[in-house]
Design a protein around this motif. Sequence first.
Motif, mmCIF file in Angstrom:
data_model
loop_
_atom_site.group_PDB
_atom_site.id
_atom_site.type_symbol
_atom_site.label_atom_id
_atom_site.label_comp_id
_atom_site.label_asym_id
_atom_site.label_seq_id
_atom_site.Cartn_x
_atom_site.Cartn_y
_atom_site.Cartn_z
ATOM 1 N N ILE A 128 0.845 -1.200 0.000
ATOM 2 C CA ILE A 128 0.000 0.000 0.000
ATOM 3 C C ILE A 128 0.881 1.251 0.000
ATOM 4 C CG2 ILE A 128 -1.618 1.334 1.425
ATOM 5 C CD1 ILE A 128 -2.956 -1.349 2.135
ATOM 6 N N GLY A 129 2.005 1.168 0.705
ATOM 7 C CA GLY A 129 2.957 2.275 0.668
ATOM 8 C C GLY A 129 3.486 2.504 -0.745
ATOM 9 N N LYS A 130 3.692 1.403 -1.489
ATOM 10 C CA LYS A 130 4.170 1.529 -2.869
ATOM 11 C C LYS A 130 3.107 2.186 -3.760
ATOM 12 C CE LYS A 130 7.270 -2.479 -2.748
ATOM 13 N NZ LYS A 130 7.535 -3.835 -3.290
ATOM 14 N N ALA A 131 1.851 1.869 -3.518
ATOM 15 C CA ALA A 131 0.770 2.497 -4.296
ATOM 16 C C ALA A 131 0.734 3.998 -4.037
ATOM 17 C CB ALA A 131 -0.569 1.853 -3.937
ATOM 18 N N LYS A 132 0.899 4.365 -2.768
ATOM 19 C CA LYS A 132 0.903 5.798 -2.435
ATOM 20 C C LYS A 132 2.091 6.492 -3.105
ATOM 21 C CE LYS A 132 0.228 6.896 1.838
ATOM 22 N NZ LYS A 132 0.444 6.835 3.302
ATOM 23 N N SER A 133 3.245 5.824 -3.108
ATOM 24 C CA SER A 133 4.426 6.412 -3.753
ATOM 25 C C SER A 133 4.217 6.594 -5.252
ATOM 26 C CB SER A 133 5.644 5.510 -3.508
ATOM 27 O OG SER A 133 5.944 5.433 -2.124
ATOM 28 N N ALA A 134 3.369 5.723 -5.831
ATOM 29 C CA ALA A 134 3.057 5.826 -7.260
ATOM 30 C C ALA A 134 1.881 6.765 -7.509
ATOM 31 C CB ALA A 134 2.739 4.434 -7.808
ATOM 32 N N ASN A 135 1.444 7.471 -6.453
ATOM 33 C CA ASN A 135 0.320 8.423 -6.554
ATOM 34 C C ASN A 135 -0.975 7.758 -7.014
ATOM 35 O OD1 ASN A 135 1.776 10.752 -5.726
ATOM 36 N ND2 ASN A 135 2.726 10.821 -7.763
ATOM 37 N N ILE A 136 -1.170 6.519 -6.601
ATOM 38 C CA ILE A 136 -2.419 5.822 -6.892
ATOM 39 C C ILE A 136 -3.301 5.884 -5.648
ATOM 40 C CG2 ILE A 136 -3.484 3.596 -7.446
ATOM 41 C CD1 ILE A 136 -0.913 2.854 -8.936
ATOM 42 N N PRO A 137 -4.476 6.507 -5.727
ATOM 43 C CA PRO A 137 -5.363 6.556 -4.555
ATOM 44 C C PRO A 137 -5.840 5.170 -4.151
ATOM 45 C CG PRO A 137 -6.498 7.387 -6.497
ATOM 46 C CD PRO A 137 -5.065 7.181 -6.903
ATOM 47 N N VAL A 138 -5.850 4.902 -2.843
ATOM 48 C CA VAL A 138 -6.250 3.590 -2.325
ATOM 49 C C VAL A 138 -7.338 3.779 -1.272
ATOM 50 C CG1 VAL A 138 -5.494 1.442 -1.244
ATOM 51 C CG2 VAL A 138 -3.894 2.745 -2.671
ATOM 52 N N VAL A 139 -8.416 3.020 -1.401
ATOM 53 C CA VAL A 139 -9.478 3.009 -0.393
ATOM 54 C C VAL A 139 -9.643 1.580 0.123
ATOM 55 C CG1 VAL A 139 -10.670 4.947 -1.475
ATOM 56 C CG2 VAL A 139 -11.363 2.599 -2.033
ATOM 57 N N GLY A 140 -10.201 1.453 1.320
ATOM 58 C CA GLY A 140 -10.419 0.141 1.915
ATOM 59 C C GLY A 140 -11.895 -0.190 2.002
ATOM 60 N N LEU A 141 -12.167 -1.481 2.099
ATOM 61 C CA LEU A 141 -13.546 -1.920 2.285
ATOM 62 C C LEU A 141 -13.571 -3.238 3.039
ATOM 63 C CD1 LEU A 141 -15.018 -3.646 -0.859
ATOM 64 C CD2 LEU A 141 -12.644 -2.857 -0.816
ATOM 65 N N ASN A 142 -14.698 -3.488 3.685
ATOM 66 C CA ASN A 142 -15.002 -4.752 4.343
ATOM 67 C C ASN A 142 -14.176 -5.002 5.599
ATOM 68 O OD1 ASN A 142 -14.387 -8.015 4.344
ATOM 69 N ND2 ASN A 142 -16.537 -7.472 4.146
ATOM 70 N N SER A 143 -12.914 -5.353 5.455
ATOM 71 C CA SER A 143 -12.065 -5.673 6.606
ATOM 72 C C SER A 143 -10.973 -4.626 6.765
ATOM 73 C CB SER A 143 -11.400 -7.037 6.430
ATOM 74 O OG SER A 143 -12.347 -8.067 6.443
ATOM 75 N N GLY A 144 -10.708 -4.262 8.034
ATOM 76 C CA GLY A 144 -9.613 -3.341 8.283
ATOM 77 C C GLY A 144 -10.029 -2.007 8.845
ATOM 78 N N LEU A 145 -11.208 -1.944 9.448
ATOM 79 C CA LEU A 145 -11.671 -0.665 9.978
ATOM 80 C C LEU A 145 -10.706 -0.091 11.018
ATOM 81 C CD1 LEU A 145 -15.231 0.424 10.746
ATOM 82 C CD2 LEU A 145 -13.569 0.618 12.569
ATOM 83 N N SER A 146 -10.029 -0.965 11.763
ATOM 84 C CA SER A 146 -9.110 -0.481 12.796
ATOM 85 C C SER A 146 -7.760 -0.053 12.218
ATOM 86 C CB SER A 146 -8.881 -1.579 13.842
ATOM 87 O OG SER A 146 -10.095 -1.962 14.451
#
Length: 339
Positions: A128-146
């Motif tokens: 996910i850090g690599k996606a951010k470095s590539a300026n790709i927006p990332v959103v989460g769903l379902n699992s991982g609210l914390s």
Amino acid sequence: MDRSSHPRSRRFVPVVAVAAAAALTLAGCSSSSGGKKSEEGGANASAGKATTPRMTVALVTHQAPGDTFWDIVRKGAQAAADKDNIKLIYSADPNAGTQSNLVQNAIDQKVDGIAVTLAKPDALKGVIGKAKSANIPVVGLNSGLSDWKKLGLMEFFGQDETVAGEALGNKLNALGSKKALCVIQEQGNVGLTQRCDGVEKTFSGKLERAYVNGTDAPSVQSTITAKLKQDSAIDHVVALGAPIALIAVQSVSDAGSKAKVATFDLNKELTGAISKGTIEFAVDQQPYLQGYLAVDSLWLYKNNGNYSGGGEQPVLTGPAFVDKSNVDVVAKFAAKGTR
């Protein structure tokens, strides 16, 4: 997260806000450009089709093979993609390392956005850090609210699994349950663990846990059957997914037990089981909505700079109970594979 700051009435406000924002954005597309293109755009908007430039979005989940829950998530995501002129790339694997590789594949394809589940967040932190470095927006769903904010995701769509578990525990109390068996079909999945933890927090009876391999139905059935034969005091089996709940119904029969089955999540077969009374109730987190909102949010961000939940709060899609009193309303949508 301070869950006390999200009373039930407020949880659904951001969902409405997202829908309203989408409608306003579509209206904006049709009214601001002028001339013939404006008229054509207006026609498309009224038909629910965006005229914005083509985007590519990757949806990467931890779906186990055969888990029908994710078919509903995917249908919601595809509906949003079709509306928003998005090419949707779907991939999934329950193994966290493989899921991480799938996210890397999306980065390599230079997608315009990634929607990802965080069942095992630590394993996805690096990619996910690599996606951010590539300026790709990332959103989460379902699992991982914390974990979505800690990992730097823009937004999150799902259910507070602990709160959902607490609600189910209270429901068991109201039904007079004294001993329940919580069946966890995937070890290490934080969302499933939180569900059982939540039940245990509010349930005034005794809660026992059983770990099974959710991809091996015969093994799941035999394990639950054995537990019920060993302990006749178990009066409720709590499943953490619709396919497991349907297997548990057979286990109850095999064991000659009087235990009732309650579950999290829905599908078409499960609503039928609730109607028949073989499953007592389900906690619904609206997976169609999770897939739809996650993909739609990336379109809103790209085309209007929007952050659902302000980028600070999750957009909650559950919990809600489905039982005999309301299953008929839900069943007609479940029959289409969208609830």
